[in-house]
Design a protein around this motif. Sequence first.
Motif, PDB file in Angstrom:
ATOM      1  N   GLY A  42     -18.981 -12.479 -33.990  1.00 48.93           N
ATOM      2  CA  GLY A  42     -19.743 -13.662 -33.608  1.00 48.93           C
ATOM      3  C   GLY A  42     -19.435 -14.163 -32.214  1.00 48.93           C
ATOM      4  N   SER A  43     -18.269 -13.821 -31.676  1.00 48.67           N
ATOM      5  CA  SER A  43     -17.877 -14.315 -30.352  1.00 48.67           C
ATOM      6  C   SER A  43     -18.477 -13.502 -29.216  1.00 48.67           C
ATOM      7  CB  SER A  43     -16.352 -14.307 -30.218  1.00 48.67           C
ATOM      8  OG  SER A  43     -15.853 -12.975 -30.248  1.00 48.67           O
ATOM      9  N   ILE A  44     -19.083 -12.366 -29.508  1.00 48.29           N
ATOM     10  CA  ILE A  44     -19.603 -11.481 -28.462  1.00 48.29           C
ATOM     11  C   ILE A  44     -20.831 -12.116 -27.810  1.00 48.29           C
ATOM     12  CG2 ILE A  44     -20.595  -9.205 -28.001  1.00 48.29           C
ATOM     13  CD1 ILE A  44     -19.012  -8.198 -30.463  1.00 48.29           C
ATOM     14  N   ALA A  45     -20.861 -12.122 -26.485  1.00 51.80           N
ATOM     15  CA  ALA A  45     -22.011 -12.661 -25.761  1.00 51.80           C
ATOM     16  C   ALA A  45     -23.264 -11.872 -26.123  1.00 51.80           C
ATOM     17  CB  ALA A  45     -21.764 -12.588 -24.261  1.00 51.80           C
ATOM     18  N   GLY A  46     -24.319 -12.579 -26.486  1.00 50.20           N
ATOM     19  CA  GLY A  46     -25.561 -11.936 -26.891  1.00 50.20           C
ATOM     20  C   GLY A  46     -25.751 -11.872 -28.389  1.00 50.20           C
ATOM     21  N   VAL A  47     -24.674 -12.105 -29.156  1.00 51.23           N
ATOM     22  CA  VAL A  47     -24.800 -12.194 -30.614  1.00 51.23           C
ATOM     23  C   VAL A  47     -25.339 -13.573 -30.964  1.00 51.23           C
ATOM     24  CG1 VAL A  47     -23.529 -12.317 -32.797  1.00 51.23           C
ATOM     25  CG2 VAL A  47     -23.057 -10.472 -31.178  1.00 51.23           C
ATOM     26  N   VAL A  48     -26.396 -13.603 -31.753  1.00 49.71           N
ATOM     27  CA  VAL A  48     -27.065 -14.851 -32.107  1.00 49.71           C
ATOM     28  C   VAL A  48     -26.595 -15.366 -33.462  1.00 49.71           C
ATOM     29  CG1 VAL A  48     -29.320 -15.851 -32.689  1.00 49.71           C
ATOM     30  CG2 VAL A  48     -29.088 -14.360 -30.696  1.00 49.71           C
ATOM     31  N   ALA A  49     -26.360 -14.464 -34.408  1.00 52.62           N
ATOM     32  CA  ALA A  49     -25.971 -14.891 -35.750  1.00 52.62           C
ATOM     33  C   ALA A  49     -25.226 -13.776 -36.459  1.00 52.62           C
ATOM     34  CB  ALA A  49     -27.201 -15.294 -36.567  1.00 52.62           C
TER      35      ALA A  49
END
Length: 319
Positions: free
Chosen positions: A192-199
């Motif tokens: 969830g912390s990865i940039a670009g992950v929305v949900a």
Amino acid sequence: MMGFFLAVLAAFLFISPSWSAAASDQDNPIEIGHVSWSRDYQGALQASRHSGKPVFLFFQEVPGCLGCRTFGSQVLTHPLLVEAVEDEFIPVLVYNNRRTGMDAQLLNQYGEPSWNYQVIRFVDANERDLIPRRDRVWDIGSLAARMVAALKAADRSVPLYLSSLAVEYDTSHLQTAVFGMYCFWTGEYELGSIAGVVATEAGFYRGREVTLVTYHNDQLALKVLIGEAEDRQCARTVYLNDHSTAVQSRLKIKQFEPNEYQPAPASDQKKQLQQWLMDHRNLSLTMMQLTKLNSFLAGDPEAMLQWLSPRQLAQLGSR
């Protein structure tokens, strides 16, 4: 396949706290939402000149057709969108079905047709369009994206909660991948912390724990997402709609079958965040905010707070 995942996302969104009342005028006609509108155009230009904020010029039909009422009730009631309109812009309402006074003058000045669907123009203190006029902007994601573009054109900073809203509702760029792992709590926390992950969503696939990840493919390439999961050592297998996708990885890449997936119970969702949510149960959050807060709460609380809007932060402080 995307229809299935969007249905899952919609179900996930509704397990978050219900939207609370925005700090705005909820006695408005349905066509104009919950924004506190000004009807003083010249005053708005003066305020724009003083503050540097763009003017959010809203041409709307009141009383209006079904499309106008839908836009007001489903778009201009979203609390984060309302907050951004009121705090980052100078909002001005123009009735496009009145033929006298300021309304008629502005319709003529901007060349806007009468009795039309809603149109929003973003102008500076000199009455110049900051971005090109566009018709048929009817959803939250499209409007949020244009607000972001207008702020950038005005050389204004863009709040993270607004740019995130544009990403989260940009359904044409949302894709999914399902990661098999030993613990879906860890999967939600790490991925969830990865940039670009929305949900993220904890779930079961063929009886084994998995994390369903929704990501914005214009901000995060699939190969990068899989590489991050590999580097964080939180996944063993990735299930894709098209398992033949050319991605080099030490993870096993397999075909995903939607009918063999089911979400985990609510008690297993966003495990890192559950006690915090109990302590702040009246706080309304989007699914992207829930995902990011769940990932940052334990390790970096300051990074967590940056995902909240000023009004949400004020609500936290008022407890």
